[in-house]
Enzyme design. Structure first.
Site, PDB file in Angstrom:
ATOM      1  N   ASP A  46     -13.780 -12.611 -42.989  1.00 46.97           N
ATOM      2  CA  ASP A  46     -14.535 -11.357 -42.960  1.00 46.97           C
ATOM      3  C   ASP A  46     -14.509 -10.695 -41.586  1.00 46.97           C
ATOM      4  OD1 ASP A  46     -15.384 -12.038 -45.629  1.00 46.97           O
ATOM      5  OD2 ASP A  46     -16.724 -13.482 -44.679  1.00 46.97           O
ATOM      6  N   HIS A  55     -11.459  -8.065 -49.022  1.00 47.03           N
ATOM      7  CA  HIS A  55     -11.147  -7.128 -47.941  1.00 47.03           C
ATOM      8  C   HIS A  55     -11.746  -5.787 -48.300  1.00 47.03           C
ATOM      9  CE1 HIS A  55      -7.378  -9.665 -46.808  1.00 47.03           C
ATOM     10  NE2 HIS A  55      -8.505 -10.208 -46.419  1.00 47.03           N
TER      11      HIS A  55
HETATM   12  P1  IMP Z   1     -13.339 -21.517 -51.626  1.00 43.57           P
HETATM   13  O1  IMP Z   1     -12.193 -20.868 -50.927  1.00 43.57           O
HETATM   14  O2  IMP Z   1     -13.935 -20.682 -52.696  1.00 43.57           O
HETATM   15  O3  IMP Z   1     -12.990 -22.894 -52.094  1.00 43.57           O
HETATM   16  O4  IMP Z   1     -14.512 -21.711 -50.549  1.00 43.57           O
HETATM   17  C1  IMP Z   1     -14.403 -22.613 -49.445  1.00 43.57           C
HETATM   18  C2  IMP Z   1     -15.145 -22.085 -48.236  1.00 43.57           C
HETATM   19  O5  IMP Z   1     -14.438 -20.996 -47.689  1.00 43.57           O
HETATM   20  C3  IMP Z   1     -16.544 -21.555 -48.531  1.00 43.57           C
HETATM   21  O6  IMP Z   1     -17.367 -21.820 -47.410  1.00 43.57           O
HETATM   22  C4  IMP Z   1     -16.334 -20.071 -48.677  1.00 43.57           C
HETATM   23  O7  IMP Z   1     -17.511 -19.336 -48.406  1.00 43.57           O
HETATM   24  C5  IMP Z   1     -15.278 -19.851 -47.619  1.00 43.57           C
HETATM   25  N1  IMP Z   1     -14.429 -18.689 -47.874  1.00 43.57           N
HETATM   26  C6  IMP Z   1     -13.365 -18.631 -48.700  1.00 43.57           C
HETATM   27  N2  IMP Z   1     -12.781 -17.421 -48.605  1.00 43.57           N
HETATM   28  C7  IMP Z   1     -13.475 -16.713 -47.701  1.00 43.57           C
HETATM   29  C8  IMP Z   1     -13.330 -15.404 -47.150  1.00 43.57           C
HETATM   30  O8  IMP Z   1     -12.408 -14.636 -47.470  1.00 43.57           O
HETATM   31  N3  IMP Z   1     -14.265 -15.045 -46.224  1.00 43.57           N
HETATM   32  C9  IMP Z   1     -15.251 -15.878 -45.824  1.00 43.57           C
HETATM   33  N4  IMP Z   1     -15.410 -17.100 -46.288  1.00 43.57           N
HETATM   34  C10 IMP Z   1     -14.527 -17.529 -47.224  1.00 43.57           C
END
Ligand code: IMP
Length: 454
Positions: free
Chosen positions: A30, A58
């Site tokens: 982010d 995004h």
């Molecule tokens: P997952 O990718 O859904 O398995 O989440 C794993 C970790 O990555 C969690 O803490 C999510 O909040 C974080 N996360 C995954 N994608 C993003 C993103 O695009 N921005 C911020 N955090 C992310």
């Protein structure tokens, strides 16, 4: 017939020019990559995603209009330019449908979209497993990862396991797909049934139902499918400029992030080669995107989080509001903290960043004292030598700060560094010196125009 090309010439013919650019996040996501990608797409011939899935979010503001994208590369907002979803991305076809429909409803030309036939499909059982695993951890003694529950981890796990995976290209091979589903559905039913919590409703996956669903996806997306690796390599060898858009961010990288509180893909620049099917040496320029403060969503340590005192919590809430720090994907409030240059320095070095883009500087206007973390202390007060990409280690360090005087002026109209107040410039200087990498962009507002190019 003997070849007319000498081995030396042949090698020269396959050697990539290093004309490609990658845009990667240097924190926990982010950072504002969408805006930089959108801006840089103007100067490139194609844009490609190489990792992640609908966990990414995004948001881009074009002429005052806000777009939220999850799977489709931000470059899609440049009509007709190839916007590639590479093989390293995991695709939830329902999300992709929704996203395409939303873009069409707003009149966006999506004719540039190209999807790798080797990208993996996020199936309904992946989302169910993601949810169940998180619940399992929450009920035990371990902190859940705090995933987006978009099925990302289970889908990548199936990709590595191979036997139970489905790729986008399979959606247009009905007989093959049907055979696979007949074997996969009973296995997934049994596996998920065994981890369904007491009293929970176990789902039964039927090959027939899934085959019908998948054939609908095939009909919708078949026309976009291609060997995108061959396409991108062809472009690179023809001297075209390709922009690689990293999703999630370096500190969430499965190998180099704050494991286990990470996502399941290679978010750092190292993911470009396998995730897009191009020679790594093609990437000559790496823009590291860094927010002027820190945010994190989900579990895991964050040494500079603004939570230690009531005043810190209030300031954190204020920055969250001003910076619109709520997940684009899940709507979850983001955890907010001071800029952590120990972490950013590590990420920049890991990615070999050639330039920085500092985002959301305008959000810090009015903060009286800007604290910047420039070191960590480990247990016993020992200074930590640097950053260790390990969640457990990170939870035991204490941030060491330098304090800088804040700036009160609105900086959103500045278009040159010289138009920024001295205090803001001193803040940027500290970033540049600590990270050892030049700042190329400073963003002072969400709109494309609110950018200082250095
Ligand atoms: P997952 O990718 O859904 O398995 O989440 C794993 C970790 O990555 C969690 O803490 C999510 O909040 C974080 N996360 C995954 N994608 C993003 C993103 O695009 N921005 C911020 N955090 C992310």
């Amino acid at each position: 017939m003997p070849s007319t090309t000498s081995p030396r010439e042949a090698r020269a013919g396959t050697a990539p020019s290093a004309g490609a650019t990658a845009v990667v996040g240097l924190q926990w996501g982010d950072e504002g990559k969408g805006k930089i990608v959108h801006l840089m797409t103007e100067r490139h011939d194609a844009v490609a995603r190489y990792n992640g899935g609908a966990n990414a979010g995004h948001s881009i503001v074009v002429k005052g209009e806000r777009f939220a994208l999850h799977l489709i590369p931000s470059g899609i907002l440049h009509a007709g330019k190839p916007a590639v979803i590479g093989n390293g991305v995991v695709i939830d076809p329902d999300w992709l449908s929704k996203e395409l429909d939303a873009l069409h409803a707003r009149g966006v030309d999506t004719s540039g979209l190209v999807i790798s036939d080797r990208a993996h499909v996020v199936m309904p059982w992946h989302k169910a497993e993601d949810e169940l695993r998180e619940r399992w951890l929450a009920e035990g003694s371990l902190e859940p990862i705090g995933t987006t529950k978009r099925g990302i981890g289970p889908c990548y796990a199936d990709k590595a396991t191979r036997g139970t995976a489905i790729r986008m290209g399979d959606l247009v091979r009905p007989a093959y797909l049907r055979r696979r589903l007949e074997s996969i559905c009973p296995l997934k039913t049994a596996m998920l049934g065994s981890i369904t919590a007491k009293g929970g409703q176990a789902v039964r996956y039927e090959a027939e139902v899934l085959a019908e669903l998948a054939s609908g996806w095939g009909e919708r997306f078949g026309r976009y499918l291609r060997d995108t690796g061959a396409m991108l390599r062809g472009m690179i060898h023809a001297g075209k400029r390709v922009l690689f858009e990293g999703a999630n961010a370096t500190l969430l990288d499965v190998d180099h992030g704050t494991y286990p509180y990470v996502t399941s893909s290679s978010c750092a620049v190292h993911g470009v080669g396998p995730g897009a099917g191009v020679p790594p040496a093609a990437v000559g320029r790496v823009i590291g995107v860094v927010k002027a403060y820190s945010t994190r969503v989900g579990g895991g340590a964050m040494p500079t989080e603004l939570v230690r005192t009531e005043a810190e919590r209030e300031l954190g809430a204020e920055i969250r509001q001003r910076g619109r720090e709520f997940g684009t994907t899940t709507g979850r409030p983001r955890r907010v903290g001071w800029l952590d240059l120990v972490a950013v320095r590590y990420s920049a070095e890991l990615n070999g960043t050639t330039g920085l883009a500092v985002m959301l500087l305008d959000v810090l206007a009015g903060v009286e004292t800007l604290r910047v973390c420039v070191g960590y202390r480990e247990a016993g007060g020992r200074p930590a030598g640097g950053f260790t990409p390990d969640g457990e280690w990170l939870s035991g360090v204490e941030a060491q700060y330098v304090d800088l005087k804040g700036f009160s002026q609105d900086v959103s109209k500045a278009r040159r560094l010289s138009e920024l107040p001295g205090e803001a410039r001193a803040y940027l200087d500290l970033i540049e010196r600590s990270v050892g990498c030049p700042i190329e962009f400073v963003s002072v507002g969400p709109d494309r125009e609110q950018t200082i190019e250095v």
